[in-house]
Design an enzyme around this catalytic site. Structure first.
Site, PDB file in Angstrom:
ATOM      1  N   GLY A 436       1.832  -4.400  -3.457  1.00  0.00           N
ATOM      2  CA  GLY A 436       3.293  -4.036  -3.762  1.00  0.00           C
ATOM      3  C   GLY A 436       4.267  -4.559  -2.640  1.00  0.00           C
ATOM      4  O   GLY A 436       5.354  -4.965  -3.131  1.00  0.00           O
ATOM      5  N   SER A 437       4.133  -4.298  -1.430  1.00  0.00           N
ATOM      6  CA  SER A 437       5.295  -4.697  -0.764  1.00  0.00           C
ATOM      7  C   SER A 437       5.047  -6.308  -0.278  1.00  0.00           C
ATOM      8  O   SER A 437       4.016  -6.739  -0.025  1.00  0.00           O
ATOM      9  CB  SER A 437       5.262  -3.637   0.541  1.00  0.00           C
ATOM     10  N   GLU A 488       9.190  -4.183  -3.021  1.00  0.00           N
ATOM     11  CA  GLU A 488       9.545  -2.763  -2.516  1.00  0.00           C
ATOM     12  C   GLU A 488      10.650  -3.195  -1.079  1.00  0.00           C
ATOM     13  O   GLU A 488      10.588  -2.305  -0.224  1.00  0.00           O
ATOM     14  CB  GLU A 488       8.182  -2.180  -1.824  1.00  0.00           C
ATOM     15  N   ARG A 519       2.070   5.260  18.275  1.00  0.00           N
ATOM     16  CA  ARG A 519       2.630   5.198  17.035  1.00  0.00           C
ATOM     17  C   ARG A 519       2.828   6.564  16.788  1.00  0.00           C
ATOM     18  O   ARG A 519       2.102   7.633  16.615  1.00  0.00           O
ATOM     19  CB  ARG A 519       1.612   4.695  16.021  1.00  0.00           C
ATOM     20  N   CYS A 520       4.225   6.733  16.056  1.00  0.00           N
ATOM     21  CA  CYS A 520       4.524   8.265  15.733  1.00  0.00           C
ATOM     22  C   CYS A 520       4.988   8.304  14.327  1.00  0.00           C
ATOM     23  O   CYS A 520       5.342   7.126  13.789  1.00  0.00           O
ATOM     24  CB  CYS A 520       5.715   8.608  16.614  1.00  0.00           C
ATOM     25  N   CYS A 647      -6.041   2.343   0.768  1.00  0.00           N
ATOM     26  CA  CYS A 647      -6.252   1.589   1.668  1.00  0.00           C
ATOM     27  C   CYS A 647      -7.390   2.003   2.837  1.00  0.00           C
ATOM     28  O   CYS A 647      -7.271   2.039   4.054  1.00  0.00           O
ATOM     29  CB  CYS A 647      -4.979   0.995   2.601  1.00  0.00           C
ATOM     30  N   HIS A 698      -4.037  -6.607   8.111  1.00  0.00           N
ATOM     31  CA  HIS A 698      -3.921  -6.218   9.409  1.00  0.00           C
ATOM     32  C   HIS A 698      -3.869  -7.457  10.639  1.00  0.00           C
ATOM     33  O   HIS A 698      -3.667  -7.212  11.703  1.00  0.00           O
ATOM     34  CB  HIS A 698      -5.015  -4.970   9.912  1.00  0.00           C
TER      35      HIS A 698
END
Ligand code: GLN
Ligand code: ZN
Length: 757
Positions: A436-437, A488, A519-520, A647, A698
């Site tokens: 998609g992206s 996207e 990470r938030c 995922c 990743h």
């Protein structure tokens, strides 16, 4: 006199100061002293926020993760991290992320594995065990944080993760059995408790949320044995369970020789009276009555009605707290000035929840009159939320109440659909596509930021996004992919993008919650009935389609993922909210179909993480979750091809539900596991088409044609090749174009090789 306390406070800072300090340290821009200073400031602020409590939690702060802190506290350091030199902080970050600031190159060793903490969106570092594991306690951080908090004049209650939850949440790295380590780990806990006693600590909170899951006999016995041993300490133990009902573990918990127990009185509301009745005369009962998992104000009057009788009975043996640590909610509402004032009046973040605890305590101890003003304000907010026309949309309620089972059904079964779709799309064997992206370049992000701040008008912004879409379509055509996507570019985030266009959602400015390490995430808030005022993706998709004769795949986020990545209203079942979202997405799907889009992907990246802590509750969740997906997807004709994407890779225990989604194609993450996880699709005889990821998105590495061919050959041993697709593991938005283009080139080449063979 009832006592008030808290189980844990958010540690990222109200401005995400810790995130910024960590990232600066990792980049080598700031010293460890600077990082430590930021941590100290946050801890001090947190103590001040909680100074009205009878017991303030300490050791709830962490530079990365509390489970990692527990491994350090217990001295459970896997061999690969020992003797690498550097400071204790270097060791800490090597365990957390494979490298510290002083390590160069690819990093010095691999990090500990990360996984989800129960059914939250928080990830912890999985403790590692082997037969050689030894525990050598190191209480430096714990003692430092105790003395710091005491300097502020509060009564502290250190927080530890309990031995059973710690062992159960970890993983053996050899043939050993981690339960056998209990004998070795208990002395470490005893050493820690002894040090706490020397510091004149009265109470320690030991978290055992594993009590809300099914435990087999050896683990249940382990509980008895462990707490028999730990109760020898002079420090009083408050054993904390949370995230659900105790059910069959209720009497186990009640049988333990502990000084107090904390229960989740929100999710385990039905058990309050039973526990209050059965608790031993010398034990303390802590009721976690304020929801620590959500951002809604609680109904103080209703809570008081419920617990006043218990308070009368238990007196100072009753404690009041949030249901669990507050790390799962944002720090403070204070700066949320952009929120609609009415909606804002319904909310409580961590700071406001601590205040709710104070009000409940005061009402119990000095009578409701003593907090009459506060109770009045609260009652008005509760009433306004109940009655607000913003919350209630009768049409939406009716649509969900009268859902017909037919909405979930496709016209024909997969084999028939597959024939029709084959004739329509004429795809080659091993069709190629992406998830998609495409890269979210700095140009895209700058354009979006300017648009938000008013530097670009809507027409200008749309023009820029169209250029990005045209570029992505052009690249895909040149690469020779079979099914294209629009890329996207216009989406900031796969949930936020849809939430912003749906009625019933609102967004905070600073409502950040820690996901892992630095990470938030900033989850949308679902406050009302959900509907779709107008189409959300049609223009972008049809624009992309106008540029090519190859099929463009429409791209939507599924109802379950939108639900699981939001703060969800608590005044109706989650299943109802999910069905509302499903109906809104269904409209979008049907509009896409009407606009000629023949292939539609509905992402359900977060379906698995909504699974309840207890396995026996999975079926109920999966039934409505899969049902909601089906409502959203299955209104299309046989000729429309529905894809979904997930995922992650663990499907073993939910494969039947995945099959029940009845999609034509599912794409999943597999490249790192060498296709092993396709075994379950093979064993189960999964009926439809699968795209196992062949490009690990990743990693900056570019997969070679040969590696993709060999992965796909492994896949073809398990899945008939006429049901296989070739695609990356996930979306490419975090990658660079100069990685993506050669990687996809190799992917297309690999498909050609496979077709020949
Ligand atoms: N379609 C989304 C993308 O490609 C899917 C992201 C995800 O699964 N997390 O970015
Ligand atoms: Zn994904």
């Amino acid at each position: 006199m009832a006592k008030i306390h808290n189980l844990g406070f958010p540690r990222i800072g109200k401005n995400r100061e810790l995130k910024k300090a960590l990232e600066a340290f990792w980049k080598g821009e700031e010293s460890s002293e600077a990082l430590e200073a930021v941590g100290r400031t946050i801890r001090n602020e947190n103590v001040m926020q909680q100074e009205n409590l009878d017991y303030v939690p300490v050791n709830d702060f962490s530079n990365y993760d509390q489970m990692l802190d527990m491994s350090i506290l217990l001295g459970n350091i896997p061999a690969r991290y020992r003797n690498l030199g550097g400071s204790p902080l270097d060791l800490y970050f090597r365990m957390a992320r494979g490298r510290s600031a002083c390590d160069t190159g690819a990093g010095i060793c691999h990090a500990q594995e990360m996984t989800k903490w129960f059914d939250t969106n928080y990830h912890y570092l999985v403790p590692e065990f082997s037969s050689g594991t030894i525990f050598t306690p190191n209480t430096q951080k714990l003692c430092k944080e105790i003395s710091e908090a005491r300097d502020k004049g509060v009564n502290v209650k250190p927080v530890l993760i309990g031995p059973i939850t710690y062992l159960k949440s970890g993983k053996e790295k050899d043939e050993s059995n981690r339960l056998c380590l209990l004998e070795k780990i208990l002395p470490a806990y005893q050493t820690i408790l002894k040090e706490l006693d020397e510091l004149c600590i009265e109470w320690v909170q030991i978290d055992e949320p594993i009590l809300v899951t099914e435990l087999d006999a050896p683990w249940r016995q382990a509980f008895g044995y462990a707490y028999q041993e730990l109760s020898k300490s002079k420090v009083k133990i408050l054993l904390a369970s949370y995230f659900g009902e105790l059910r069959e573990n209720r009497d186990l918990l009640l049988s333990l020789p502990i000084n107090g127990l904390h229960i989740d009185a929100v999710r385990g509301e039905s058990e309050i009276e039973y526990i209050a009745e059965k608790i031993a005369p010398e034990q303390v009962l802590s009721l976690g009555i304020v929801n620590g998992r959500n951002i809604w104000k609680c109904d103080l009057t209703k809570i008081l009605d419920r617990i006043e009788p218990i308070s009368k009975k238990l007196g100072d043996r009753l404690w009041i707290a949030p249901s669990c640590s507050l790390i799962h909610v944002p720090v403070s509402l204070e700066r949320e000035t952009n929120l609609d004032p009415e909606i804002r009046s319904w909310l409580a973040f961590a700071t406001e929840k601590v205040e709710e605890i104070r009000i409940i305590g005061k009402a119990l101890n000095s009578g409701r009159e003593s907090v009459a003003v506060e109770l009045g304000v609260n009652a008005a907010a509760i009433c306004s939320r109940k009655e607000s026309p913003r919350v209630h949309n009768p049409e939406v309620k009716k649509a969900v109440a009268t859902l017909s089972a037919d909405l979930e059904k496709r016209q024909a079964s997969y084999p028939q659909r597959a024939q029709i779709q084959r004739a329509r799309f004429q795809l080659p064997l091993f069709p190629t596509t992406t998830i998609g992206s495409f890269p979210q370049t700095s140009d895209i992000r700058t354009a979006r930021a300017r648009f938000r701040k008013g530097g670009l008008n809507e027409a200008e912004y749309r023009e820029l996004m169209k250029k990005e879409i045209a570029y992505a379509v052009n690249v895909q055509e040149k690469l020779g992919l079979d099914i294209l996507v629009h890329g996207e570019a216009e989406r900031n985030d796969m949930v936020e993008y849809f939430g912003e266009q749906l009625d019933g959602f609102t967004f905070t400015s600073y409502g950040w919650v820690q996901s892992y390490g630095s990470r938030c995430v900033k989850p949308p808030v679902i406050y009302g009935d959900i509907s779709r005022p107008k189409p959300m993706t049609i223009d972008w998709t049809t624009y992309a389609q106008s540029l090519t004769i190859k099929p463009i795949k429409g791209m939507l986020t599924g109802p379950v993922t939108i639900l699981n990545w939001s703060f969800v209203r608590d005044d109706q079942p989650r299943s109802t909210t999910c069905r509302q979202i499903a109906l809104a997405i269904r409209k979008e799907v049907l509009d896409l179909e009407k606009a000629g889009v023949g292939i539609i992907q509905i992402d359900e990246a977060a379906l698995r993480e909504g699974l309840p802590p207890r396995k026996s509750d999975w079926k109920e969740y999966l039934d409505w979750a899969v049902g909601s997906f089906r409502i959203s997807a299955n209104g299309v004709t046989n000729q429309t091809q529905i894809h979904t994407h997930m995922c992650y890779s663990e499907f073993n225990d939910i494969i039947e539900s995945i099959a029940a989604m009845d999609t034509d194609v599912i794409t999943i993450e597999t490249s790192r596991s060498q296709m092993e996880l396709l075994d379950v699709f093979d064993d189960f005889k999964y009926p439809s088409e699968i795209g196992p990821g062949v490009y690990d998105i990743h990693s900056p590495n570019i997969p070679s044609t040969e590696s993709i061919v060999s992965l796909m050959k492994l896949a073809a041993e398990k899945i008939p090749s006429d049901r296989l697709w070739v695609n990356p593991d996930c979306g490419l938005k975090t990658r660079q174009w100069d990685e993506v283009i050669p990687a996809l080139q190799n992917m297309v080449k690999a498909a050609a090789v496979l077709r020949k063979q």
